[in-house]
Design a protein around this motif. Structure first.
Motif, PDB file in Angstrom:
ATOM      1  N   UNK A 108       3.694   8.785   7.137  1.00  0.00           N
ATOM      2  CA  UNK A 108       2.278   8.388   7.145  1.00  0.00           C
ATOM      3  C   UNK A 108       1.951   7.549   5.918  1.00  0.00           C
ATOM      4  N   UNK A 109       2.490   7.918   4.768  1.00  0.00           N
ATOM      5  CA  UNK A 109       2.236   7.161   3.538  1.00  0.00           C
ATOM      6  C   UNK A 109       2.798   5.743   3.622  1.00  0.00           C
ATOM      7  N   UNK A 110       3.821   5.554   4.457  1.00  0.00           N
ATOM      8  CA  UNK A 110       4.406   4.224   4.638  1.00  0.00           C
ATOM      9  C   UNK A 110       3.788   3.487   5.823  1.00  0.00           C
ATOM     10  N   UNK A 111       2.784   4.108   6.444  1.00  0.00           N
ATOM     11  CA  UNK A 111       2.100   3.454   7.560  1.00  0.00           C
ATOM     12  C   UNK A 111       2.797   3.595   8.893  1.00  0.00           C
ATOM     13  N   UNK A 112       3.801   4.482   8.966  1.00  0.00           N
ATOM     14  CA  UNK A 112       4.535   4.648  10.217  1.00  0.00           C
ATOM     15  C   UNK A 112       3.863   5.715  11.082  1.00  0.00           C
ATOM     16  N   UNK A 118      21.433  18.458   0.075  1.00  0.00           N
ATOM     17  CA  UNK A 118      21.834  18.023  -1.260  1.00  0.00           C
ATOM     18  C   UNK A 118      21.212  16.675  -1.601  1.00  0.00           C
ATOM     19  N   UNK A 119      21.112  15.796  -0.620  1.00  0.00           N
ATOM     20  CA  UNK A 119      20.522  14.479  -0.856  1.00  0.00           C
ATOM     21  C   UNK A 119      19.062  14.614  -1.278  1.00  0.00           C
ATOM     22  N   UNK A 120      18.292  15.425  -0.551  1.00  0.00           N
ATOM     23  CA  UNK A 120      16.880  15.579  -0.889  1.00  0.00           C
ATOM     24  C   UNK A 120      16.690  16.346  -2.200  1.00  0.00           C
ATOM     25  N   UNK A 121      17.590  17.260  -2.504  1.00  0.00           N
ATOM     26  CA  UNK A 121      17.517  17.952  -3.795  1.00  0.00           C
ATOM     27  C   UNK A 121      17.742  16.959  -4.938  1.00  0.00           C
ATOM     28  N   UNK A 122      18.666  16.044  -4.736  1.00  0.00           N
ATOM     29  CA  UNK A 122      18.943  14.979  -5.717  1.00  0.00           C
ATOM     30  C   UNK A 122      17.707  14.101  -5.927  1.00  0.00           C
ATOM     31  N   UNK A 123      17.038  13.728  -4.827  1.00  0.00           N
ATOM     32  CA  UNK A 123      15.830  12.903  -4.941  1.00  0.00           C
ATOM     33  C   UNK A 123      14.685  13.670  -5.608  1.00  0.00           C
ATOM     34  N   UNK A 129       0.803  -1.212   0.000  1.00  0.00           N
ATOM     35  CA  UNK A 129       0.000   0.000   0.000  1.00  0.00           C
ATOM     36  C   UNK A 129       0.840   1.266   0.000  1.00  0.00           C
ATOM     37  N   UNK A 130       2.091   1.138  -0.430  1.00  0.00           N
ATOM     38  CA  UNK A 130       3.006   2.272  -0.433  1.00  0.00           C
ATOM     39  C   UNK A 130       2.978   2.988  -1.786  1.00  0.00           C
ATOM     40  N   UNK A 131       3.302   4.275  -1.803  1.00  0.00           N
ATOM     41  CA  UNK A 131       3.341   5.013  -3.078  1.00  0.00           C
ATOM     42  C   UNK A 131       4.674   4.852  -3.814  1.00  0.00           C
ATOM     43  N   UNK A 132       5.549   4.027  -3.304  1.00  0.00           N
ATOM     44  CA  UNK A 132       6.861   3.839  -3.904  1.00  0.00           C
ATOM     45  C   UNK A 132       7.385   2.436  -3.616  1.00  0.00           C
ATOM     46  N   UNK A 133       8.305   2.001  -4.467  1.00  0.00           N
ATOM     47  CA  UNK A 133       8.991   0.732  -4.231  1.00  0.00           C
ATOM     48  C   UNK A 133      10.479   0.941  -4.060  1.00  0.00           C
ATOM     49  N   UNK A 134      10.872   2.202  -3.846  1.00  0.00           N
ATOM     50  CA  UNK A 134      12.284   2.549  -3.665  1.00  0.00           C
ATOM     51  C   UNK A 134      12.421   3.461  -2.448  1.00  0.00           C
ATOM     52  N   UNK A 135      13.177   3.027  -1.476  1.00  0.00           N
ATOM     53  CA  UNK A 135      13.502   3.853  -0.311  1.00  0.00           C
ATOM     54  C   UNK A 135      15.010   4.074  -0.322  1.00  0.00           C
ATOM     55  N   UNK A 136      15.422   5.158  -0.989  1.00  0.00           N
ATOM     56  CA  UNK A 136      16.851   5.449  -1.108  1.00  0.00           C
ATOM     57  C   UNK A 136      17.397   5.936   0.230  1.00  0.00           C
ATOM     58  N   UNK A 137      18.605   5.475   0.567  1.00  0.00           N
ATOM     59  CA  UNK A 137      19.256   5.852   1.819  1.00  0.00           C
ATOM     60  C   UNK A 137      20.498   6.686   1.525  1.00  0.00           C
ATOM     61  N   UNK A 138      20.781   7.608   2.417  1.00  0.00           N
ATOM     62  CA  UNK A 138      21.944   8.481   2.252  1.00  0.00           C
ATOM     63  C   UNK A 138      23.171   7.854   2.892  1.00  0.00           C
ATOM     64  N   UNK A 139      24.247   7.783   2.132  1.00  0.00           N
ATOM     65  CA  UNK A 139      25.508   7.306   2.714  1.00  0.00           C
ATOM     66  C   UNK A 139      26.016   8.321   3.736  1.00  0.00           C
ATOM     67  N   UNK A 199       7.778   8.533  -7.192  1.00  0.00           N
ATOM     68  CA  UNK A 199       7.901   9.085  -5.836  1.00  0.00           C
ATOM     69  C   UNK A 199       9.114   8.499  -5.128  1.00  0.00           C
ATOM     70  N   UNK A 200       9.947   9.388  -4.596  1.00  0.00           N
ATOM     71  CA  UNK A 200      11.146   8.953  -3.877  1.00  0.00           C
ATOM     72  C   UNK A 200      11.215   9.504  -2.454  1.00  0.00           C
ATOM     73  N   UNK A 201      10.311  10.429  -2.127  1.00  0.00           N
ATOM     74  CA  UNK A 201      10.314  11.005  -0.782  1.00  0.00           C
ATOM     75  C   UNK A 201       8.930  10.859  -0.157  1.00  0.00           C
ATOM     76  N   UNK A 202       8.525   9.636   0.164  1.00  0.00           N
ATOM     77  CA  UNK A 202       7.216   9.434   0.800  1.00  0.00           C
ATOM     78  C   UNK A 202       7.256   9.916   2.245  1.00  0.00           C
ATOM     79  N   UNK A 203       6.109  10.314   2.746  1.00  0.00           N
ATOM     80  CA  UNK A 203       6.026  10.707   4.158  1.00  0.00           C
ATOM     81  C   UNK A 203       5.909   9.453   5.019  1.00  0.00           C
TER      82      UNK A 203
END
Length: 352
Positions: free
Chosen positions: A277-281, A256-261, A227-237, A271-275
């Motif tokens: 709430x959108x992920x059910x958290x 810079x990381x969020x500007x890149x996303x 039920x998520x709006x994305x299938x990619x949860x990118x992480x910052x090194x 969508x790469x920056x879900x809230x």
């Protein structure tokens, strides 16, 4: 009086480090590397193993064969005991909790992982079970067994689609990302298991790979079953004190990381920056802390510590495990110590 009776045994050497096997009555909250961790949300972390056969060049916890800082590894062999702890934490938080099996290593190294998933799904208060893996040992057969045991989602750390780059980032010549992707395709086709891709973006190494990872997620409709709006949860090194630092890599700041996303969201329409709430958290009650920073406690030395210059200690009630820093003491001896860290019920103490 010291009433705590617990079971931890030193096993064989792995990567020239002692492997400690943890059984019933050993407290499973208090350490960052194993057991149960809660951070004030409806997701609790369940950590069954510190072992890892990957050797990622950016690893924040210095896992795998080439670790320079670890002195020991830990494996929880009593799946019922770990599930019980997770269930009690979930119920104390009000239930409707996701148990995320993750770790400072590869969770699939635990030989009782199938049983653990079954037991977690049986615990009242735990609604969903997910697992994080880099995928090196994931097969279609294993994925189906995980799904049949009750697993709802795999968070899969594919850091590159390019084969050579994926091997380089995993630090393992045997790592075959093409095989991992083929496994993902089969599992999506033949089960109702959801899979979400969780790449770590290392500037100058794989930041150009994210569009290809997005295409894979979009093609296979990853994240939809959760039920998520994305299938990619990118992480910052990020650089960590005991983590690995690829030569020449300078971590991005969060801006810079969020500007890149955001730029990639605009270019791909994905969508790469879900809230949260959108992920059910959501936020949930915290577990009480039996100890606070500054408290003094008598600890039983249970084993060698995870990192150098540490020992593992247990409190008199078997309620928490402690990292005792700056001490060398015989196993079975008692140490009077002062709590110097207590965040998220993770305890570090120093001898008085």
């Amino acid at each position: 009086m010291y009433d705590c009776v617990y079971d931890i045994k030193e096993g064989p050497k792995v990567y020239n480090r002692a492997l400690y096997k943890i059984y019933r009555n050993f407290p499973l909250m208090g350490h960052i590397a194993f057991g149960v961790i809660e951070r004030g949300s409806n997701v609790i972390q369940v950590r069954p193993s510190t072992l890892c056969f990957h050797n990622c060049i950016f690893c924040s916890v210095d896992a795998g064969p080439s670790s320079k800082h670890r002195r020991t590894e830990y494996m929880i062999y009593d799946a019922e005991w770990l599930a019980k702890w997770a269930g009690e934490v979930a119920r104390a938080k009000g239930g409707d909790v996701e148990a995320l099996i993750d770790g400072v290593g590869e969770p699939l190294t635990n030989p009782r992982i199938i049983e653990l998933i079954k037991l977690l799904k049986q615990e009242k208060g735990i609604k969903r079970v997910a697992i994080e893996t880099h995928g090196g040992s994931l097969s279609v057969e294993l994925g189906k067994r995980l799904y049949e045991a009750g697993l709802d989602r795999i968070n899969l750390s594919i850091d590159a689609v390019d084969s050579e780059l994926a091997r380089r980032m995993a630090g393992a010549s045997w790592y075959n990302v093409e095989s991992v992707i083929q496994t993902v395709r089969k599992l999506v086709e033949e089960t109702k298991l959801d899979i979400v891709l969780t790449p770590v973006i290392v500037p100058g190494l794989n930041d150009n790979e994210l569009p290809r990872i997005i295409n894979l997620a979009r093609e296979l409709k990853l994240g939809v079953r959760s039920g998520w709006p994305t299938g990619v949860l990118a992480q910052k090194y990020e650089e960590h004190k005991y983590g690995r630092k690829p030569p020449g890599v300078k971590p991005w700041g969060w801006g810079k990381f969020y500007a890149y996303l955001k730029d990639l969201e605009a270019k791909t329409g994905y969508k790469l920056i879900p809230s949260p709430v959108e992920l059910g958290f959501r936020q949930t009650p915290r577990i009480d802390k039996p100890y606070r920073k500054g408290d003094k406690v008598t600890l039983m030395v249970a084993s060698e510590g995870w990192l150098k210059n540490e020992m593992l200690g247990v409190d008199p009630e078997c309620s928490r495990v402690f990292s005792i820093v700056g001490v060398r003491a015989p196993v079975g001896s008692k140490v009077r110590a002062k709590v110097i860290e207590d965040e998220n019920n993770i305890y570090i103490a120093r001898p008085e």
